[in-house]
Scaffold this motif. Sequence first.
Motif, PDB file in Angstrom:
ATOM      1  N   LEU A 281      -6.122   1.234 -10.867  1.00 45.44           N
ATOM      2  CA  LEU A 281      -5.736   2.374 -10.038  1.00 45.44           C
ATOM      3  C   LEU A 281      -6.964   3.140  -9.543  1.00 45.44           C
ATOM      4  CD1 LEU A 281      -2.650   3.669 -12.036  1.00 45.44           C
ATOM      5  CD2 LEU A 281      -2.636   2.981  -9.624  1.00 45.44           C
ATOM      6  N   ASP A 282      -7.940   3.318 -10.407  1.00 44.60           N
ATOM      7  CA  ASP A 282      -9.173   4.008 -10.015  1.00 44.60           C
ATOM      8  C   ASP A 282      -9.861   3.270  -8.874  1.00 44.60           C
ATOM      9  OD1 ASP A 282      -8.765   5.971 -11.900  1.00 44.60           O
ATOM     10  OD2 ASP A 282     -10.153   5.110 -13.370  1.00 44.60           O
TER      11      ASP A 282
ATOM     12  N   THR B 186       0.844  -1.198   0.000  1.00 38.87           N
ATOM     13  CA  THR B 186       0.000   0.000   0.000  1.00 38.87           C
ATOM     14  C   THR B 186       0.876   1.244   0.000  1.00 38.87           C
ATOM     15  OG1 THR B 186      -0.066   0.005   2.424  1.00 38.87           O
ATOM     16  CG2 THR B 186      -1.862  -1.134   1.270  1.00 38.87           C
ATOM     17  N   GLY B 187       0.245   2.374  -0.280  1.00 35.02           N
ATOM     18  CA  GLY B 187       0.949   3.658  -0.230  1.00 35.02           C
ATOM     19  C   GLY B 187       2.165   3.698  -1.129  1.00 35.02           C
ATOM     20  N   GLN B 188       3.281   4.206  -0.584  1.00 34.58           N
ATOM     21  CA  GLN B 188       4.517   4.331  -1.353  1.00 34.58           C
ATOM     22  C   GLN B 188       5.109   2.975  -1.729  1.00 34.58           C
ATOM     23  OE1 GLN B 188       5.873   7.246  -2.478  1.00 34.58           O
ATOM     24  NE2 GLN B 188       3.988   8.192  -1.679  1.00 34.58           N
ATOM     25  N   ASP B 189       4.698   1.931  -1.015  1.00 28.95           N
ATOM     26  CA  ASP B 189       5.244   0.590  -1.272  1.00 28.95           C
ATOM     27  C   ASP B 189       4.396  -0.216  -2.238  1.00 28.95           C
ATOM     28  OD1 ASP B 189       7.392   0.979   0.500  1.00 28.95           O
ATOM     29  OD2 ASP B 189       6.124   0.428   2.217  1.00 28.95           O
ATOM     30  N   ARG B 190       3.374   0.386  -2.814  1.00 25.47           N
ATOM     31  CA  ARG B 190       2.479  -0.353  -3.708  1.00 25.47           C
ATOM     32  C   ARG B 190       3.192  -0.728  -4.999  1.00 25.47           C
ATOM     33  NH1 ARG B 190      -3.187   2.385  -4.493  1.00 25.47           N
ATOM     34  NH2 ARG B 190      -2.171   3.529  -6.188  1.00 25.47           N
ATOM     35  N   ARG B 191       3.069  -2.001  -5.383  1.00 29.94           N
ATOM     36  CA  ARG B 191       3.731  -2.517  -6.585  1.00 29.94           C
ATOM     37  C   ARG B 191       2.727  -3.308  -7.420  1.00 29.94           C
ATOM     38  NH1 ARG B 191       6.772   0.489  -4.672  1.00 29.94           N
ATOM     39  NH2 ARG B 191       8.980   0.261  -4.163  1.00 29.94           N
TER      40      ARG B 191
ATOM     41  N   GLY C  18       2.088   3.772  -7.917  1.00 31.63           N
ATOM     42  CA  GLY C  18       1.371   4.869  -7.299  1.00 31.63           C
ATOM     43  C   GLY C  18       0.444   5.548  -8.281  1.00 31.63           C
ATOM     44  N   SER C  19       0.846   5.562  -9.548  1.00 29.23           N
ATOM     45  CA  SER C  19       0.055   6.154 -10.624  1.00 29.23           C
ATOM     46  C   SER C  19       0.533   5.570 -11.943  1.00 29.23           C
ATOM     47  CB  SER C  19       0.216   7.678 -10.644  1.00 29.23           C
ATOM     48  OG  SER C  19       1.536   8.031 -11.044  1.00 29.23           O
ATOM     49  N   LEU C  20      -0.232   5.807 -12.994  1.00 28.21           N
ATOM     50  CA  LEU C  20       0.180   5.318 -14.302  1.00 28.21           C
ATOM     51  C   LEU C  20       1.420   6.075 -14.780  1.00 28.21           C
ATOM     52  CD1 LEU C  20      -0.825   3.092 -16.163  1.00 28.21           C
ATOM     53  CD2 LEU C  20      -2.105   4.801 -17.449  1.00 28.21           C
ATOM     54  N   ASP C  21       1.505   7.359 -14.456  1.00 27.85           N
ATOM     55  CA  ASP C  21       2.688   8.146 -14.824  1.00 27.85           C
ATOM     56  C   ASP C  21       3.931   7.605 -14.131  1.00 27.85           C
ATOM     57  OD1 ASP C  21       1.273   9.818 -16.480  1.00 27.85           O
ATOM     58  OD2 ASP C  21       1.032  11.415 -15.005  1.00 27.85           O
TER      59      ASP C  21
ATOM     60  N   ALA D  12      -2.135  -1.657 -25.019  1.00 25.65           N
ATOM     61  CA  ALA D  12      -3.476  -2.223 -24.857  1.00 25.65           C
ATOM     62  C   ALA D  12      -3.862  -2.425 -23.399  1.00 25.65           C
ATOM     63  CB  ALA D  12      -3.573  -3.546 -25.610  1.00 25.65           C
ATOM     64  N   HIS D  13      -2.871  -2.507 -22.500  1.00 24.51           N
ATOM     65  CA  HIS D  13      -3.170  -2.758 -21.098  1.00 24.51           C
ATOM     66  C   HIS D  13      -3.263  -1.484 -20.263  1.00 24.51           C
ATOM     67  CE1 HIS D  13      -1.873  -7.281 -21.112  1.00 24.51           C
ATOM     68  NE2 HIS D  13      -3.006  -7.049 -21.732  1.00 24.51           N
ATOM     69  N   ARG D  14      -2.988  -0.351 -20.856  1.00 26.42           N
ATOM     70  CA  ARG D  14      -3.082   0.904 -20.105  1.00 26.42           C
ATOM     71  C   ARG D  14      -4.477   1.130 -19.516  1.00 26.42           C
ATOM     72  NH1 ARG D  14       0.945   4.735 -20.705  1.00 26.42           N
ATOM     73  NH2 ARG D  14       2.646   4.095 -22.084  1.00 26.42           N
ATOM     74  N   PRO D  15      -5.559   0.970 -20.298  1.00 29.24           N
ATOM     75  CA  PRO D  15      -6.894   1.182 -19.718  1.00 29.24           C
ATOM     76  C   PRO D  15      -7.199   0.223 -18.569  1.00 29.24           C
ATOM     77  CG  PRO D  15      -6.990   1.191 -22.117  1.00 29.24           C
ATOM     78  CD  PRO D  15      -5.637   0.694 -21.741  1.00 29.24           C
ATOM     79  N   LEU D  16      -6.705  -1.021 -18.654  1.00 28.48           N
ATOM     80  CA  LEU D  16      -6.954  -1.990 -17.592  1.00 28.48           C
ATOM     81  C   LEU D  16      -6.215  -1.591 -16.317  1.00 28.48           C
ATOM     82  CD1 LEU D  16      -6.642  -5.345 -19.603  1.00 28.48           C
ATOM     83  CD2 LEU D  16      -8.635  -3.852 -19.316  1.00 28.48           C
ATOM     84  N   LEU D  17      -4.977  -1.136 -16.466  1.00 27.49           N
ATOM     85  CA  LEU D  17      -4.207  -0.697 -15.309  1.00 27.49           C
ATOM     86  C   LEU D  17      -4.792   0.585 -14.711  1.00 27.49           C
ATOM     87  CD1 LEU D  17      -0.673  -1.410 -16.788  1.00 27.49           C
ATOM     88  CD2 LEU D  17      -1.715  -2.600 -14.843  1.00 27.49           C
ATOM     89  N   ARG D  18      -5.275   1.472 -15.573  1.00 24.58           N
ATOM     90  CA  ARG D  18      -5.904   2.703 -15.079  1.00 24.58           C
ATOM     91  C   ARG D  18      -7.165   2.375 -14.283  1.00 24.58           C
ATOM     92  NH1 ARG D  18      -6.110   5.073 -19.553  1.00 24.58           N
ATOM     93  NH2 ARG D  18      -4.167   6.245 -19.344  1.00 24.58           N
TER      94      ARG D  18
END
Length: 238
Positions: free
Chosen positions: A232-233, A104-109, A204-207, A223-229
């Motif tokens: 994150l949401d 979680t937080g800064q350690d999220r992977r 932490g974010s897509l960026d 193609a996986h960007r929307p799934l990862l976004r």
Amino acid sequence: MTETIPAERRRWSVNWPQYTPADITPPELLPAALARHVPDWAEAAATPADVTDWDRRRSAALVPYALDAKGWPLHPHGRTGRTGRNLGRWGENAAADPIVVAGTGQDRRVLLITRDDNHEEAIPGGMVDPGETAPAALVRELREETGIDLSGHRPVILGRVVVDDWRNSDHAWVASTSALYLLPATVTAVAADDALDANWWSFGSLDQLDAEITAAGRTLYTAHRPLLRRALDHLDHP
């Protein structure tokens, strides 16, 4: 993948007599090649006209789609600029994409693999086998590509959507069930099967993910960007 098609002409209801999509069928799936040998990952149908179970396929589809006047399946999002088949099946090809997040937080992977077909960083997923359920495919693909067994975990189903895969065409495309698995900490991942490598990346974010992957000299699978976004949401706004 549809960027070459003007937005106002993507819908199938729009008349476009001059439309000339490029055929992306690889040599091993051309009719003459299929008559000699059918790859174990593909169906034998040389064209959609050779498929006899469209009613069943459409009723089981993750994303609804229509057939044209010839009885050929039409990509749910409209014209792609490509025709033919570079996938196992005509119409929808069901995939399963397990998004595994640890910490979680800064350690999220997040766990990603390096695909063996385009050498890009991607979710460790793949196609659902005939007769297999999406939940079973999620567990199988993750185990086959990373060695991680999460059969005892219950994931959050994030969605069932058409994926903007580079192999999509007007008559064959990928639709994915994406699911989020949450772990308290990272576990050992060992690349295998279709994966050349498997690693945990900052999430932490897509960026942030993009920057870390780019700094490593690698590329995130578009193609996986929307799934990862979407993952994150869900994590940031449960």
